[in-house]
Design an enzyme around this catalytic site. Structure first.
Site, mmCIF file in Angstrom:
data_model
loop_
_atom_site.group_PDB
_atom_site.id
_atom_site.type_symbol
_atom_site.label_atom_id
_atom_site.label_comp_id
_atom_site.label_asym_id
_atom_site.label_seq_id
_atom_site.Cartn_x
_atom_site.Cartn_y
_atom_site.Cartn_z
ATOM 1 N N HIS A 140 -13.148 2.184 -0.254
ATOM 2 C CA HIS A 140 -13.109 1.171 0.807
ATOM 3 C C HIS A 140 -13.734 -0.138 0.326
ATOM 4 O O HIS A 140 -14.191 -0.947 1.135
ATOM 5 C CB HIS A 140 -13.897 1.606 2.068
ATOM 6 C CG HIS A 140 -13.298 2.740 2.830
ATOM 7 N ND1 HIS A 140 -14.071 3.709 3.434
ATOM 8 C CD2 HIS A 140 -12.011 3.042 3.111
ATOM 9 C CE1 HIS A 140 -13.276 4.567 4.047
ATOM 10 N NE2 HIS A 140 -12.021 4.201 3.864
ATOM 11 N N ARG B 224 -12.425 15.032 6.827
ATOM 12 C CA ARG B 224 -13.255 15.350 5.660
ATOM 13 C C ARG B 224 -14.676 15.670 6.105
ATOM 14 O O ARG B 224 -15.211 15.018 7.001
ATOM 15 C CB ARG B 224 -13.298 14.178 4.675
ATOM 16 C CG ARG B 224 -11.956 13.812 4.096
ATOM 17 C CD ARG B 224 -12.102 12.759 2.999
ATOM 18 N NE ARG B 224 -10.829 12.112 2.734
ATOM 19 C CZ ARG B 224 -10.615 10.802 2.846
ATOM 20 N NH1 ARG B 224 -11.599 9.982 3.185
ATOM 21 N NH2 ARG B 224 -9.418 10.316 2.599
ATOM 22 N N ASN C 284 0.873 -1.171 0.000
ATOM 23 C CA ASN C 284 0.000 0.000 0.000
ATOM 24 C C ASN C 284 0.911 1.222 0.000
ATOM 25 O O ASN C 284 1.470 1.588 1.020
ATOM 26 C CB ASN C 284 -0.888 -0.026 1.247
ATOM 27 C CG ASN C 284 -1.882 1.133 1.275
ATOM 28 O OD1 ASN C 284 -1.836 2.024 0.428
ATOM 29 N ND2 ASN C 284 -2.768 1.120 2.250
ATOM 30 N N ARG D 258 -2.514 -2.218 -3.497
ATOM 31 C CA ARG D 258 -3.746 -1.469 -3.253
ATOM 32 C C ARG D 258 -3.733 -0.224 -4.142
ATOM 33 O O ARG D 258 -2.808 0.582 -4.083
ATOM 34 C CB ARG D 258 -3.821 -1.037 -1.795
ATOM 35 C CG ARG D 258 -5.077 -0.255 -1.544
ATOM 36 C CD ARG D 258 -5.123 0.331 -0.167
ATOM 37 N NE ARG D 258 -6.427 0.951 0.029
ATOM 38 C CZ ARG D 258 -6.613 2.035 0.758
ATOM 39 N NH1 ARG D 258 -5.619 2.606 1.371
ATOM 40 N NH2 ARG D 258 -7.819 2.541 0.879
ATOM 41 N N GLU E 99 -8.063 -5.701 5.031
ATOM 42 C CA GLU E 99 -7.930 -5.376 3.612
ATOM 43 C C GLU E 99 -6.729 -6.098 2.998
ATOM 44 O O GLU E 99 -6.773 -6.514 1.844
ATOM 45 C CB GLU E 99 -7.798 -3.859 3.433
ATOM 46 C CG GLU E 99 -9.123 -3.157 3.716
ATOM 47 C CD GLU E 99 -8.991 -1.653 3.893
ATOM 48 O OE1 GLU E 99 -8.544 -1.229 4.982
ATOM 49 O OE2 GLU E 99 -9.312 -0.906 2.965
#
Ligand code: ADP
Length: 373
Positions: free
Chosen positions: A156, A217, A8, A67, A360
């Site tokens: 996601h 956010r 990642n 990823r 993940e």
């Protein structure tokens, strides 16, 4: 022994895991930080070499799983990385200017360091490629939207896919029969409606900015706010981007973007923190209601990621008063400290409320291995 190396890559970091698919455990995991800073690791290639040296010789790596944040309209599943695919991921940088260029740096460095191994890109958007047009279409000029690839993509996805499948298995019910809402509540947060294993609605949009109140956010906002602040506060497009992506959400409302600090402050009676948690809760319930309506019923509601897995009082806060939907939380089950997949709803209630830790890296490793098998 099948091992997949999962990468990642961020703009200045490489997070990695070597996942053993038989034990489903990470054999090695780590993080290289401050890439490109003076006196640190000069670039991603040097960082990748450092990681591989640390892994040591004689490792049999079946595949490298990368990823990748944005797959745009093109990538609807895990894809073998070729020069062409790498170039297409880079072209999608217009849709994800912070993420895709950093992902490509990691892909390049890994392909150069491990040339004999198949590399697989696993996209955060891919699980949401099943969204129906009604859910992914923004009601703007259709021709302009088409030309600039403007639509809801969702993110996601790897987590929502993994967690919704684990939930079906945990319940011992066929995935095809389940209507599930997954609440991925981490630093970034999104909620997905999963019908029979397919994503049918999700709260993040063209970018990861839309939807729930997150660490930094704003989540959902009237686009008119952007025009208003441009005109009245004189903010440029780039300043507005920073404001909404990096200085809003919990951080904007309370001065800290870390949920642990917000809950601590609220417990001390800090008015801004208490109010922020109300906004956070309001937004989550808005989506639970909307997605239950969209699914036409609800069998399971699943919490995952940092906040969803670890904070019992926030889970209870989010779901209180939703008994009319069949959603209830059993306090004792909810508060039991555990890292395992578990029920938090009382026995015999209509909706199974679960906590399922996300993974993940394991899902990326599985998808990569399945593709190269
Ligand atoms: P990321 O989106 O970066 O992968 P995580 O899923 O690791 O994030 O979640 C990070 C978030 O989870 C942080 O905001 C952190 O404060 C929050 N978090 C972790 N544990 C708790 C807890 N016990 N209570 C509240 N928030 C928590």
């Amino acid at each position: 022994m099948t091992q997949v190396f999962v990468v990642n890559s961020g703009s200045s970091s490489i997070k990695y895991q070597l996942v053993d698919l038989e034990t489903e455990q990470a054999v090695v995991s780590g993080l290289i930080e401050r890439i490109g800073e003076p006196g640190e690791v000069p670039d991603h290639l040097a960082g990748m070499r450092q990681v591989l040296d640390a892994l040591g010789p004689g490792r049999e790596i079946a595949a490298v799983g990368h990823r990748v944040v944005h797959g745009g309209p093109r990538f609807s599943s895990a894809t073998l990385v070729t020069d062409e695919v790498e170039a297409q991921i880079e072209e999608l940088s217009a849709l994800a200017p912070l993420h895709n260029p950093a992902n490509v740096l990691g892909i390049r460095a890994a392909r150069e360091s491990l040339p004999g191994v198949p590399h697989v890109a696993v996209f955060d958007t891919a699980f949401h490629s099943t969204l129906p047009p009604a859910a992914y279409t923004y009601a703007i000029d259709a021709e302009l939207a088409q030309r600039h690839q403007v639509r809801r993509y969702g993110f996601h996805g790897t987590s929502h896919q993994y967690v919704s499948r684990r939930a079906a298995r945990f319940l011992g019910r066929p995935l095809e029969s389940l209507k599930t809402i997954v609440l991925h509540l981490g630093n970034g947060a999104s909620v997905t409606a999963v019908d029979g294993g397919r994503s049918v609605d999700t709260s993040m949009g063209l970018t990861p900015l839309e939807g729930l109140v997150m660490g930094t956010r704003s989540g959902d906002i009237d686009a008119g706010v952007v025009f208003h602040l441009a005109r009245e506060a004189g903010l440029s497009i780039d300043e507005l981007d920073v404001l909404l992506n990096r200085r809003s959400g919990l951080l904007g409302l309370t001065g800290t973007g870390d949920m642990r600090d917000v809950t601590d402050a609220a417990a001390r009676g800090d008015a801004a923190a208490v109010a922020a948690l109300e906004v956070w809760r309001h937004r989550i319930r808005h989506y639970i209601g909307a997605y239950t309506a969209g699914l036409g019923g609800l069998d399971a509601l699943v919490f995952t990621a940092g906040i969803g897995e670890n904070n019992a009082s926030l889970r209870r806060l989010a779901l209180s008063g939703l008994w009319f939907l069949g959603v209830e939380v059993d306090d004792e089950r909810n508060e039991l400290p555990s890292r395992a997949e578990r029920f938090i709803s009382p026995e015999g209630t209509p909706v199974a409320v679960l906590v399922i830790p996300t993974n993940e890296e394991l899902e990326i490793a599985r998808q990569a291995a399945a593709l190269v098998a």
